[in-house]
Every structure is written in structure tokens, then in C-alpha cells.
Design a protein around this motif. Structure first.
Motif, PDB file in Angstrom:
ATOM      1  N   ASN A   1       8.246  -0.137  -0.099  1.00 18.85           N
ATOM      2  CA  ASN A   1       8.897   0.649  -1.141  1.00 18.85           C
ATOM      3  C   ASN A   1       8.217   0.297  -2.465  1.00 18.85           C
ATOM      4  O   ASN A   1       8.206  -0.869  -2.873  1.00 18.85           O
ATOM      5  CB  ASN A   1      10.397   0.298  -1.184  1.00 18.85           C
ATOM      6  CG  ASN A   1      11.182   1.146  -2.168  1.00 18.85           C
ATOM      7  OD1 ASN A   1      10.704   1.461  -3.257  1.00 18.85           O
ATOM      8  ND2 ASN A   1      12.403   1.484  -1.800  1.00 18.85           N
TER       9      ASN A   1
ATOM     10  N   THR B   1      10.685  -1.482  -4.992  1.00 17.83           N
ATOM     11  CA  THR B   1      11.059  -2.886  -4.796  1.00 17.83           C
ATOM     12  C   THR B   1       9.857  -3.797  -4.629  1.00 17.83           C
ATOM     13  O   THR B   1       9.982  -5.015  -4.805  1.00 17.83           O
ATOM     14  CB  THR B   1      11.941  -3.024  -3.548  1.00 17.83           C
ATOM     15  OG1 THR B   1      11.176  -2.654  -2.392  1.00 17.83           O
ATOM     16  CG2 THR B   1      13.170  -2.129  -3.645  1.00 17.83           C
TER      17      THR B   1
ATOM     18  N   ALA C   1      11.058   0.527   5.815  1.00 18.94           N
ATOM     19  CA  ALA C   1      10.267   1.315   4.870  1.00 18.94           C
ATOM     20  C   ALA C   1      10.971   2.620   4.530  1.00 18.94           C
ATOM     21  O   ALA C   1      11.723   3.176   5.343  1.00 18.94           O
ATOM     22  CB  ALA C   1       8.897   1.610   5.466  1.00 18.94           C
ATOM     23  N   ILE C   2      10.713   3.107   3.339  1.00 14.74           N
ATOM     24  CA  ILE C   2      11.193   4.425   2.926  1.00 14.74           C
ATOM     25  C   ILE C   2       9.983   5.315   2.678  1.00 14.74           C
ATOM     26  O   ILE C   2       8.898   4.828   2.309  1.00 14.74           O
ATOM     27  CB  ILE C   2      12.070   4.327   1.661  1.00 14.74           C
ATOM     28  CG1 ILE C   2      12.795   5.665   1.407  1.00 14.74           C
ATOM     29  CG2 ILE C   2      11.243   3.910   0.437  1.00 14.74           C
ATOM     30  CD1 ILE C   2      13.894   5.570   0.363  1.00 14.74           C
TER      31      ILE C   2
ATOM     32  N   HIS D   1       7.558   8.143   0.861  1.00 12.03           N
ATOM     33  CA  HIS D   1       7.146   8.368  -0.526  1.00 12.03           C
ATOM     34  C   HIS D   1       6.612   9.786  -0.673  1.00 12.03           C
ATOM     35  O   HIS D   1       5.845  10.266   0.161  1.00 12.03           O
ATOM     36  CB  HIS D   1       6.076   7.359  -0.937  1.00 12.03           C
ATOM     37  CG  HIS D   1       6.592   5.962  -1.049  1.00 12.03           C
ATOM     38  ND1 HIS D   1       6.888   5.181   0.050  1.00 12.03           N
ATOM     39  CD2 HIS D   1       6.892   5.211  -2.151  1.00 12.03           C
ATOM     40  CE1 HIS D   1       7.338   4.001  -0.351  1.00 12.03           C
ATOM     41  NE2 HIS D   1       7.351   3.992  -1.672  1.00 12.03           N
TER      42      HIS D   1
ATOM     43  N   PRO E   1       9.275   6.654  -4.306  1.00 15.71           N
ATOM     44  CA  PRO E   1      10.152   6.591  -3.123  1.00 15.71           C
ATOM     45  C   PRO E   1      11.020   7.834  -3.009  1.00 15.71           C
ATOM     46  O   PRO E   1      11.480   8.392  -4.018  1.00 15.71           O
ATOM     47  CB  PRO E   1      11.003   5.347  -3.386  1.00 15.71           C
ATOM     48  CG  PRO E   1      10.187   4.507  -4.320  1.00 15.71           C
ATOM     49  CD  PRO E   1       9.455   5.490  -5.190  1.00 15.71           C
TER      50      PRO E   1
ATOM     51  N   TRP F   1      16.690   8.174   2.266  1.00 17.05           N
ATOM     52  CA  TRP F   1      15.961   7.689   3.444  1.00 17.05           C
ATOM     53  C   TRP F   1      16.182   8.618   4.627  1.00 17.05           C
ATOM     54  O   TRP F   1      15.274   8.926   5.382  1.00 17.05           O
ATOM     55  CB  TRP F   1      16.432   6.274   3.785  1.00 17.05           C
ATOM     56  CG  TRP F   1      15.747   5.672   4.969  1.00 17.05           C
ATOM     57  CD1 TRP F   1      14.540   5.017   4.970  1.00 17.05           C
ATOM     58  CD2 TRP F   1      16.215   5.655   6.319  1.00 17.05           C
ATOM     59  NE1 TRP F   1      14.223   4.601   6.245  1.00 17.05           N
ATOM     60  CE2 TRP F   1      15.234   4.968   7.093  1.00 17.05           C
ATOM     61  CE3 TRP F   1      17.353   6.133   6.962  1.00 17.05           C
ATOM     62  CZ2 TRP F   1      15.374   4.767   8.471  1.00 17.05           C
ATOM     63  CZ3 TRP F   1      17.494   5.940   8.326  1.00 17.05           C
ATOM     64  CH2 TRP F   1      16.508   5.265   9.071  1.00 17.05           C
TER      65      TRP F   1
ATOM     66  N   ASN G   1       4.262   5.230   5.334  1.00 16.53           N
ATOM     67  CA  ASN G   1       5.359   5.752   4.510  1.00 16.53           C
ATOM     68  C   ASN G   1       4.877   6.756   3.461  1.00 16.53           C
ATOM     69  O   ASN G   1       5.316   6.738   2.311  1.00 16.53           O
ATOM     70  CB  ASN G   1       6.132   4.607   3.859  1.00 16.53           C
ATOM     71  CG  ASN G   1       5.257   3.666   3.040  1.00 16.53           C
ATOM     72  OD1 ASN G   1       4.056   3.875   2.910  1.00 16.53           O
ATOM     73  ND2 ASN G   1       5.866   2.618   2.484  1.00 16.53           N
TER      74      ASN G   1
END
Length: 465
Positions: free
Chosen positions: A47, A50, A207-208, A210, A221, A225, A328
Motif C-alpha cells: 500500500n 502505509t 495488499a490493496i 492501486h 490506493p 479493497w 497490486n
């Protein structure tokens, strides 16, 4: 471990960060099984907000790779004598039907496993978030699915068919699809790093995706999700795995990874056999196994994607080679391609895929009126037009859930206009940026008026004008 195996691990550690930087992907996790050894490499962050680094135990959504799990669950039922592939689906799921009841009654389990059921496949509307999600999906949504082709007539990628197969598993196992997968696949294969919902994903480093808010803007992000609703988990929704656990499924199909207690050799080989060719006029033919795609000799694979997510599982069964690449960002598909094509060439002697040829700029068709028109399916509207120079163009406009999911993620589903140049017969190259071929389309079912009824990429769209 041999020096060659040491070289492989070092190569992956060097190449993955380079490819992430080259293609602008925030993070990825890779697992490669070769000669009974598994190599794990991760790079980047899960992410960008973060800045938490990707580690080998990080979970990524696998989206449509989920279909391989569902197909394997179905083939276990075949092994147990509970399902026959050429039996109508209604034998096992009495409520199954499409908007054409006569056609629905003829659709078999094999049709669903090979995407040849002939009905609308992208039914992404939400049903419920409870244990009845798949039941409601089959009863409320699939019953409204329009029939574009006779069962078994042609390939058209069909998420809804695998949702129906998930319901078949539920009915015959007497439990939910999730619990069936945990009991009959995850536990026997030693898969522990998995989540089926956003709530379960919170127990892991996850993971998210992007996305870019607008063309040319930096990735950020996704705003959510869980973009895909839980209505269709057996085809790909929120199911997430680590790369090292995903590659465990791939190992099941390798010569040195066969496990008859999970799936018989007969069913394993049947899943990997070509059952049909996606398009008869394709210059680079792709064949279809049972769920597995067979893009060229010696390789089986399946990809998965949603806004901001791209994943690939690829195997070379005769060479004891399997690889999972989880990323991601949308461009993660290019990372997987650039990492795996040379790898499979080096370790298995399998050449990279041939590219779609690019016809010359002056290439034209003699009967443009046969192709010009509007075509649609649930998620896209395609308009084929002719310009003053006689060239054909297709404008692809996203619609319905494709638009709403992009908005949920914080981006837009953009309309694209590209030139079509004839290849052979009724096949055309789609010309992308820089004049390169970005894909191929076919026109099908020419009527007595000379006009084609269907426009086909991986999915069929029906002419409506």
C-alpha cells in the motif's frame, strides 16, 4: 540446491524490483516451483499510503484464478462418481436455467468448465453477503442471463458459468463453497494464507489495488479493497492468497506434484487437455482446457484482474515448473509477462508467445457494411464505424458494473477508440498506441443480409443495430 537454482533465486531477486520500477507497479509477490524447490521473492509495498513492504506471506486478490479452485472441486466430484461432465447442470442444480429455458436445459457441466454455455457471463450485480450468496446468484441473476449462442457452439468467457459451478459444489457437498474449498483443497494442499472476505483479510498483511484517478496521474490506493461483490465468489471476487500458497495449487498439476488423494491423475490430465480452440481464425491460437487456458504448447495458465489488481498462475507440467505472480496494479500483467516469458523459455524451453501481426495501414475490407454496427454485452458497448478513408474503427464504451466498480475504486472506466485492420477471414487486429497490435477481434454468424451478428474478443457481444 544446485548452482542453477541459486542463479534462479538471484535472478528473481534482481528482476522483480527492476520490472516493478519499469512498469510503475507498487508491489508484487512471486513464487516459483522448479525441480521440487520453491523460490519466494517479494518487492515493493502492499500500500503506497502505509508503505508496508510486501513479504512472502502477503495476501493479494487472485480474482479469476479462483476458477481453477472451483474447477478442481468439481473434478473431485467427478472422481467420486457424483458428477458426470456431459450431464445437464440441471441434474445437479435443478433451479439452474438461463433466459432461454430450452437452451438452459441443454447446458452441461463440461460447457461451464470450458466457457461454452453460450449465455451472458458478466453478472456482477450484488446479491447477498451471506451464505446464500451463490444460491441467490443462480436463482436471481443467471435466470435472467441472455443466450447469445447455442450451448457448446463457441467459447465466450463466462464468469456466471463458474458461479453456477460453485453452487453445484455447494449442493453436492452440503456446505458453502468457501468451506468446501477449505476442507477439500486448502487443507490437503497445505494452504494456510488465504482469505475469502475483506474481514478475513484483516488477519493478514494484505495488499490493496492501486489505480490512477485520471489518465496520466500517479497511482494511489483504491478507495475500497472489496470492489467485487460477494455474489459470485466461485468465479473471482474477494478470494486472496499468498503467492507461495497459490503455487501449491499449480504444483498439483505438475508431474512431480501429483496427489491422487486430492485429484486423480485422470482428472488432472483431463483438465490440461485442449477441449476447443478459442477462435478458429486466430493467427496465434489459444486452446481451452477445463478452466485452464492453454496459450501454447507445454503451458497452462490463468490470470485474474480487477481495477488495480493483476495476477497470473502459469505452469509447464512436463517440466515440473509452476509460477505465481501477484501484483497490486493493472500494469502487473506486464510485470508477469516480462518475468515469466524468459523464465519459461530458459527452464522449460518454451518460446514466448507470437505476437498478433500488424496489417499494413492501407489494408481494407471489401464489404465494410458487414461489420459496421453496434454490439453489446452486459459490461461493454462496441460501435464499429468506417471513416472517410475506408478504415474501420471500434469504440469500446464500458457500462453497468464496470463503470460502478471503477468509481468505487476512485478511477474512471474510460472509453477507447481504436482502428481495426483485417487479418484473415473475419478476424481483425486491434491497433493500439504506437501502431502495435493490442489484440484481436472476430466477427461471427454472418446472416443472410451479409451482416455479422456477433463481435468477439474473449467475450461475445451481440449486434443490436
Amino acid at each position: 540446491m544446485t548452482s542453477t537454482e541459486h542463479d534462479l533465486h538471484g535472478h528473481l531477486q534482481t528482476e522483480l524490483p527492476r520490472l516493478l520500477s519499469l512498469h510503475g507497479v507498487p508491489g508484487a509477490s512471486v513464487a516459483v516451483t522448479w525441480r521440487s524447490h520453491t523460490f519466494e521473492v517479494s518487492a515493493g509495498v502492499i500500500n503506497t499510503g502505509t508503505r508496508v513492504p510486501v513479504t512472502p506471506d502477503a495476501l493479494f486478490q487472485i480474482q479469476s484464478i479462483t476458477k481453477l479452485f472451483t474447477a478442481t472441486l468439481v473434478m473431485q466430484l467427478v472422481d467420486e462418481g457424483l458428477v458426470r461432465l456431459d450431464e445437464p447442470v440441471q441434474t445437479y442444480v435443478p433451479g439452474f436455467r438461463t433466459a432461454d429455458p430450452a437452451a438452459g436445459a441443454k447446458i452441461t457441466v463440461r460447457h461451464l468448465l470450458t466457457h461454452t454455455g453460450g449465455f451472458e457471463g458478466d453478472l456482477w450485480q450484488p446479491t447477498t453477503t451471506g451464505t446464500d450468496a451463490l444460491e441467490r446468484f443462480v436463482d436471481d441473476l443467471v435466470t435472467q442471463a441472455s443466450q447469445h449462442s447455442a450451448p457448446g457452439e463457441r467459447f465466450s468467457y463466462c464468469n456466471a458459468g463458474f458461479g453456477t459451478l460453485g453452487r453445484l459444489v455447494e449442493v453436492l457437498r452440503g456446505t458453502t463453497w468457501e468451506q468446501a474449498l477449505r476442507t477439500h483443497l486448502a487443507e490437503p494442499l497445505g494452504i494456510h494464507e488465504l482469505a475469502f472476505t475483506a474481514g478475513q483479510a484483516l488477519a493478514f498483511s494484505t495488499a490493496i489495488g492501486h489505480v490512477s484517478p485520471a489518465p496520466g496521474q500517479p497511482l494511489r490506493p483504491s478507495r475500497a479493497w472489496d470492489l467485487m461483490p460477494l455474489s459470485n465468489p466461485a468465479a473471482g471476487a474477494q478470494f486472496s492468497l499468498s503467492a507461495r500458497d497459490l503455487v501449491r495449487l499449480g504444483r498439483l498439476f505438475l508431474l512431480d506434484g501429483r496427489n491422487p488423494s486430492v485429484l486423480t491423475d485422470a482428472s488432472t490430465m483431463l483438465m490440461l487437455q485442449p477441449h476447443l480452440q478459442h477462435r478458429q481464425d486466430a493467427p496465434a491460437p489459444v486452446h481451452q482446457g477445463l478452466a485452464w487456458w492453454l496459450p501454447r504448447a507445454g503451458i497452462a495458465e490463468h490470470g485474474g484482474g480487477a481495477p488495480g489488481v493483476a495476477s497470473v498462475l502459469r505452469i509447464a507440467p512436463e517440466h515440473d515448473l509452476a509460477a505465481a505472480v501477484l501484483t497490486n496494479a493493472d500494469a502487473g500483467g506486464r510485470v508477469a509477462r516480462d518475468l515469466l516469458d524468459p523464465l519459461f523459455a530458459d527452464l522449460a524451453g518454451i518460446a514466448p508467445p507470437t505476437t498478433v501481426p500488424v496489417p499494413g495501414e492501407g489494408t481494407r475490407v471489401s464489404t465494410p457494411e458487414a461489420f459496421v454496427g453496434r454490439y453489446r454485452n452486459r459490461q461493454n458497448h462496441f460501435e464499429v464505424t468506417q471513416d472517410d478513408d475506408g478504415r474501420l474503427w471500434v469504440t469500446d464504451t464500458p457500462r453497468n458494473e464496470t463503470v460502478s466498480m471503477a468509481l468505487l475504486a476512485g478511477t474512471t472506466a474510460s472509453t477507447a477508440r481504436r482502428e481495426l485492420r483485417p487479418l484473415n477471414g473475419d478476424a481483425f487486429a486491434v491497433i493500439g498506441d504506437g501502431g502495435q497490435a493490442a489484440g484481436q477481434v472476430s466477427f461471427l454468424d454472418q446472416g443472410s443480409d451479409g451482416r455479422f451478428r456477433l463481435y468477439a474478443t474473449t467475450r461475445v457481444a451481440v449486434r443490436d443495430a
